[in-house]
Design an enzyme around this catalytic site. Structure first.
Site, PDB file in Angstrom:
ATOM      1  N   HIS A 171       0.837  -1.209   0.000  1.00 33.02           N
ATOM      2  CA  HIS A 171       0.000   0.000   0.000  1.00 33.02           C
ATOM      3  C   HIS A 171       0.868   1.254   0.000  1.00 33.02           C
ATOM      4  O   HIS A 171       1.899   1.321   0.660  1.00 33.02           O
ATOM      5  CB  HIS A 171      -0.983   0.001   1.170  1.00 33.02           C
ATOM      6  CG  HIS A 171      -0.385   0.106   2.535  1.00 33.02           C
ATOM      7  ND1 HIS A 171      -0.163   1.317   3.167  1.00 33.02           N
ATOM      8  CD2 HIS A 171       0.017  -0.847   3.415  1.00 33.02           C
ATOM      9  CE1 HIS A 171       0.339   1.098   4.364  1.00 33.02           C
ATOM     10  NE2 HIS A 171       0.470  -0.194   4.554  1.00 33.02           N
ATOM     11  N   ASP A 188       6.101   2.197   6.752  1.00 34.45           N
ATOM     12  CA  ASP A 188       4.844   1.489   6.530  1.00 34.45           C
ATOM     13  C   ASP A 188       4.039   2.283   5.512  1.00 34.45           C
ATOM     14  O   ASP A 188       3.436   3.301   5.868  1.00 34.45           O
ATOM     15  CB  ASP A 188       4.109   1.379   7.873  1.00 34.45           C
ATOM     16  CG  ASP A 188       2.724   0.792   7.790  1.00 34.45           C
ATOM     17  OD1 ASP A 188       2.363   0.258   6.727  1.00 34.45           O
ATOM     18  OD2 ASP A 188       1.992   0.872   8.788  1.00 34.45           O
ATOM     19  N   GLU A 205      -5.153   1.482   2.694  1.00 35.89           N
ATOM     20  CA  GLU A 205      -4.966   0.425   3.700  1.00 35.89           C
ATOM     21  C   GLU A 205      -5.048   0.981   5.104  1.00 35.89           C
ATOM     22  O   GLU A 205      -5.603   0.333   6.007  1.00 35.89           O
ATOM     23  CB  GLU A 205      -3.613  -0.267   3.476  1.00 35.89           C
ATOM     24  CG  GLU A 205      -3.418  -1.544   4.286  1.00 35.89           C
ATOM     25  CD  GLU A 205      -2.825  -1.295   5.669  1.00 35.89           C
ATOM     26  OE1 GLU A 205      -2.827  -2.230   6.488  1.00 35.89           O
ATOM     27  OE2 GLU A 205      -2.365  -0.152   5.936  1.00 35.89           O
ATOM     28  N   GLU A 206      -4.529   2.175   5.319  1.00 33.68           N
ATOM     29  CA  GLU A 206      -4.465   2.732   6.670  1.00 33.68           C
ATOM     30  C   GLU A 206      -5.836   3.087   7.232  1.00 33.68           C
ATOM     31  O   GLU A 206      -5.975   3.275   8.443  1.00 33.68           O
ATOM     32  CB  GLU A 206      -3.558   3.969   6.700  1.00 33.68           C
ATOM     33  CG  GLU A 206      -2.092   3.696   6.383  1.00 33.68           C
ATOM     34  CD  GLU A 206      -1.387   2.841   7.433  1.00 33.68           C
ATOM     35  OE1 GLU A 206      -2.045   2.460   8.435  1.00 33.68           O
ATOM     36  OE2 GLU A 206      -0.206   2.548   7.258  1.00 33.68           O
ATOM     37  N   ASP A 221       3.960  -5.962   4.310  1.00 38.12           N
ATOM     38  CA  ASP A 221       3.679  -4.837   5.195  1.00 38.12           C
ATOM     39  C   ASP A 221       4.663  -4.895   6.354  1.00 38.12           C
ATOM     40  O   ASP A 221       5.581  -5.720   6.372  1.00 38.12           O
ATOM     41  CB  ASP A 221       2.234  -4.897   5.690  1.00 38.12           C
ATOM     42  CG  ASP A 221       1.628  -3.507   5.891  1.00 38.12           C
ATOM     43  OD1 ASP A 221       2.347  -2.624   6.393  1.00 38.12           O
ATOM     44  OD2 ASP A 221       0.452  -3.317   5.561  1.00 38.12           O
ATOM     45  N   HIS A 230       4.009   3.230  13.289  1.00 39.50           N
ATOM     46  CA  HIS A 230       3.110   4.383  13.242  1.00 39.50           C
ATOM     47  C   HIS A 230       3.609   5.548  14.095  1.00 39.50           C
ATOM     48  O   HIS A 230       2.834   6.402  14.523  1.00 39.50           O
ATOM     49  CB  HIS A 230       1.680   3.994  13.658  1.00 39.50           C
ATOM     50  CG  HIS A 230       0.913   3.351  12.558  1.00 39.50           C
ATOM     51  ND1 HIS A 230      -0.452   3.239  12.562  1.00 39.50           N
ATOM     52  CD2 HIS A 230       1.329   2.775  11.400  1.00 39.50           C
ATOM     53  CE1 HIS A 230      -0.855   2.626  11.462  1.00 39.50           C
ATOM     54  NE2 HIS A 230       0.214   2.336  10.752  1.00 39.50           N
TER      55      HIS A 230
END
Length: 416
Positions: free
Chosen positions: A105, A226, A260-261, A281, A361
Site C-alpha cells: 500500500h 509502513d 490500507e491505513e 507490510d 506508526h
C-alpha cells in the site's frame, strides 16, 4: 498411523505407514530450481527514499502513484490504474487462468484540518490509526485545494501547552490526545481570518514529514516506512525477476493500494482469477514479539485471524530451503491489505510477510537486511507454482480432490 481409540489406548494401523502420498495432493516443491536472486539494494534504497519524500496520507495518493507507475514503466511491466487510483501491474507467464497477487500500500497515516482556531493555529484529527503522542513535535505539510497558487504550507504539531518557560510543570501534566495538540503554521497568522486568506480550510490534508535517514550500520529511520519500504522491497523483487530473465510459472500481479491505513486496502483491484495473495507490510518489533528488523517475518495470525495454512508454510519452506533469514510471529493489534481482500469476498489464499518495524506508526525504524530478505522471499515465491498446482487453478472442486490431507492428516487426527 493412529486410527482412533480402543479401550484405554490408541491402535496403530501399520499397513498405512508405507503408503506414499499422492503427488497431486502435495504442495508445490520449493526446491525445483528456484534461485535466491541477488537484490539490487542500490535500486531499492533509491526508490524507498524517493517514495518517502512524497507525502501520501490516505485520501491524497495521486502524486506517489505517478512515481510508482514510472518505476514500473522503467522495468517494462504493463500496468493499469483503477477508477479510484489503485495500481495493478502484471508479470505474465505462459500459463493462462489462475494467477497470484503481491499487494503493498502506498498510503500512509496523516492528519486533516478539523478547525481553524481563533489563535491562528489548526486543530487536527488523525487519518488512519495513530497516537497524538507520536505526532507531537512532528514537522508537517498542509495542502490546500487551490493548486494554482501557494497551495502548501509547512508547520509543526505541538502540544497546546508547548512552552515550559510559560507553563512549567503543566507541560507534563496535560493530557495526551488529538484534543491536546495543534498545528503551528509557518506563516504570519494570528486569527482564523489570517488562515482563510492563505487558502487554508477545514478538510485540508496535513501530511507528517518523513525525514528519512539511513545510518552507516544499515538502519533506516523514518516516518512512513509502513509501507513505502514494502513497495521498494516488492519492486526490488520484481526487478530481480526481470533482470535475470526468469520465466515465472504463474502470472503475478503487483497491486498497490491507496487506503490500507483506513481499512479499505485490497477491497478492490483483485482480478477474479487470483488464487493467492501475499501482502507485504510491516512486522511488529516490540517486547513480546518474535519479529526482527534484520530478516523477513512471516505472520501466522493477526487481529483478523490465522492466515492460510498452506500458503504460509509454503513461504516458510522457501525461506528454510533457500536460507533466507526469517521468523514467525503473531500480531494482536494489526490488520493488512489481506484482511480487506478477504472481507470483500476474494476467493484466494492469503498470507502476510514483512520487514520488522520498531516504533510502528511513530518514529519508525527498520534495517536494510530485513528489506532485502523480504525482497528475496518474494522473488523466490514468484518462481514457484501455485501452492497446490492442480487444485488451486479452479475456484471450486470435488472433495475427493481436496489436497489438504497431505499435510493435515484426517485419519486419527481427532484421536491424537
Amino acid at each position: 498411523m493412529l486410527t482412533g481409540p480402543r479401550d484405554d489406548g490408541l491402535v496403530r494401523d501399520d499397513t498405512l505407514d508405507d503408503v506414499e502420498p499422492n503427488e497431486r495432493f502435495l504442495p508445490s516443491p520449493v526446491d525445483a530450481g528456484q534461485k535466491r536472486l541477488p537484490i539490487d539494494m542500490d535500486y531499492v534504497q533509491r526508490v524507498m527514499m524517493e517514495l518517502l519524500t512524497i507525502p501520501s496520507p490516505s485520501g491524497r495518493t495521486d502524486h506517489v502513484m505517478q512515481l510508482i507507475g514510472g518505476e514500473l514503466r522503467d522495468l517494462g511491466l504493463d500496468f493499469e490504474v483503477t477508477r479510484r487510483g489503485a495500481l495493478i501491474a502484471e508479470l505474465p507467464s505462459r500459463s493462462p487462468g489462475a494467477d497470484r497477487t503481491v499487494v503493498v500500500h502506498a498510503d500512509t497515516i496523516g492528519c486533516m484540518v478539523s478547525q481553524l482556531k481563533d489563535n491562528g493555529r489548526l486543530a487536527i484529527v488523525p487519518v488512519g490509526t495513530h497516537s497524538a503522542r507520536f505526532a507531537e513535535g512532528a514537522r508537517v505539510t498542509i495542502f490546500s485545494d487551490d493548486v494554482s497558487g501557494d497551495y502548501w504550507h509547512t508547520g509543526t504539531i505541538l502540544p497546546i501547552k508547548a512552552s515550559g518557560h510559560r507553563y512549567g510543570d503543566e507541560v507534563d501534566e496535560q493530557g495526551v490526545g488529538w484534543d491536546f495538540v495543534e498545528v503551528r503554521v509557518d506563516e504570519v497568522v494570528h486569527s482564523r481570518a489570517d488562515l482563510e486568506r492563505r487558502g487554508i480550510q477545514v478538510g485540508d490534508f496535513v501530511a507528517i514529514d518523513a525525514q528519512p535517514v539511513i545510518t552507516g550500520s544499515g538502519f533506516v529511520n523514518s516516518r512512513h516506512l509502513d509501507d513505502k519500504a514494502g513497495i521498494a522491497a516488492a519492486l526490488g523483487a520484481f526487478k530481480a525477476i526481470v533482470d535475470h530473465g526468469v520465466e515465472v510459472p504463474v502470472t503475478a500481479h503487483l497491486l498497490v493500494t491507496i487506503a490500507e491505513e483506513v481499512g479499505l486496502g485490497a477491497s478492490h483491484g483483485l482480478d477474479a482469477d487470483v488464487a493467492e495473495l501475499v501482502s507485504i507490510d510491516t512486522s511488529v518489533v516490540a517486547p513480546g514479539q518474535a519479529s526482527s528488523e534484520q530478516c523477513v517475518n512471516i505472520a501466522m495470525q493477526d487481529s483478523t485471524g490465522p492466515f492460510d495454512y498452506h500458503l504460509t508454510r509454503h513461504l516458510i519452506d522457501l525461506c528454510r530451503v533457500h536460507e533466507v533469514p526469517h521468523r514467525r510471529d503473531v500480531y494482536k493489534y494489526y490488520r493488512s491489505d489481506a484482511a480487506s481482500a478477504l472481507e470483500a469476498g476474494a476467493n484466494t489464499r492469503a498470507a502476510l510477510i514483512g520487514f520488522g518495524i520498531d516504533g510502528s506508526h511513530g518514529n519508525e525504524r527498520t534495517h536494510l537486511d530485513g528489506i532485502r530478505s523480504t525482497a528475496e522471499l518474494v522473488a523466490l515465491y514468484l518462481q514457484t507454482d501455485l501452492t497446490f498446482r492442480s487444485w488451486d487453478r479452479r475456484p471450486t472442486g470435488d472433495l475427493s480432490d481436496f489436497p489438504s490431507t497431505a499435510v493435515q492428516p484426517a485419519d486419527g487426527e481427532q484421536a491424537r
